[in-house]
Design a protein around this motif. Sequence first.
Motif, PDB file in Angstrom:
ATOM      1  N   ASP A  42       0.828  -1.206   0.000  1.00 22.86           N
ATOM      2  CA  ASP A  42       0.000   0.000   0.000  1.00 22.86           C
ATOM      3  C   ASP A  42       0.863   1.258   0.000  1.00 22.86           C
ATOM      4  OD1 ASP A  42      -2.267  -1.525  -0.024  1.00 22.86           O
ATOM      5  OD2 ASP A  42      -2.619  -1.383   2.141  1.00 22.86           O
ATOM      6  N   GLY A  51       4.262   4.446   7.300  1.00 22.07           N
ATOM      7  CA  GLY A  51       2.946   4.529   6.708  1.00 22.07           C
ATOM      8  C   GLY A  51       1.869   4.455   7.779  1.00 22.07           C
ATOM      9  N   PRO A  52       0.625   4.673   7.409  1.00 18.96           N
ATOM     10  CA  PRO A  52       0.196   5.074   6.071  1.00 18.96           C
ATOM     11  C   PRO A  52       0.470   6.551   5.805  1.00 18.96           C
ATOM     12  CG  PRO A  52      -1.683   4.990   7.532  1.00 18.96           C
ATOM     13  CD  PRO A  52      -0.518   4.511   8.342  1.00 18.96           C
TER      14      PRO A  52
END
Length: 331
Positions: A141, A214-215
Amino acid sequence: MLETSARLLRLLSLLQSRTDWTGAELAGRLQVGLRTVRRDIDRLRELGYPVDAAPGVAGGYRLGVGAALPPLLLDDEEAVAVAISLRTAATGSVAGLEEGALRALAKLRQVLPSRLRHRVSAFQAATVPLTGAAAPAVGADLLADLAAACRDRRRQRLRYRGRDGVDGVGGVGGVTEREVEPHRLVHTPRRWYLLAWDTGKDDWRTFRVDRIEGPLGLPGARFTPRPLPQDDVAAYVSRSITSASYRYQARILFHAPLASVAPRTSPGAGRLEAVDAGTCLFLAGSDSLDDLAVYVATKGFDFEVLEPAELVPVLRALSDRLARAAGTGER
């Protein structure tokens, strides 16, 4: 009719590859007039693809939310390449891809003709991954979000673990907030790097992606791409990560042509520069003189140490140790 259908697929592919397109850009890519582009956009809308349009000089076209993907058409070589890539991704350095890659591979194998299924199965049966020291894994992601920021030319705020100099290579320090203009993702067999303009440092920086926390937050304002530090992005990143703020900076003169030395060195370990037809310069950084000594000594070429001077006695000690080991073997 066939030419129109092919052009529609090409137009749809362009709209999926980037967030915004002007009519002139699409017309240039498709080699048609603006009126034809408008008609093709209307045809896509009739087929159910939401294409948003903004009027004016700064306006253009973008594929709206909820657009469905067209059928994926692959020839034999492409299908095998995708299957092998999915199998490799299942054992790669991107965290979170393993399960998704295996699911996609299972679906692809179900629709492959038998002749191709046998080729893919033969590859899987004949290969075994050899795992060494674990490389830092990065989230799929996070990579996808960084790639989107590069594509859409959006500023991004990073929470980054590292220290200044060449970021994230010379050691791990505290977490800092960095606002950047992402340009490219570059990867070696072990690590991923982000090349970006750091607005706080007013300069280009190379960030190790596994040290980006992250995110990511929401993308920031659009930016106008700056002139690159050099044309070859991969070479620039290689120089950045090998000239980091290490304790020792080495300059080694190999008595061999660059073409002979290059296959025995890694872009992540150091960079090579040709001096003349018979010699080349190797530049690398390390926090360990022992590691440097072993690395250059095992390349298989005669060499001279130009810097640092402290490396010379370490090489002498290594030479004595190897001579003693060789003598013990003879006895």
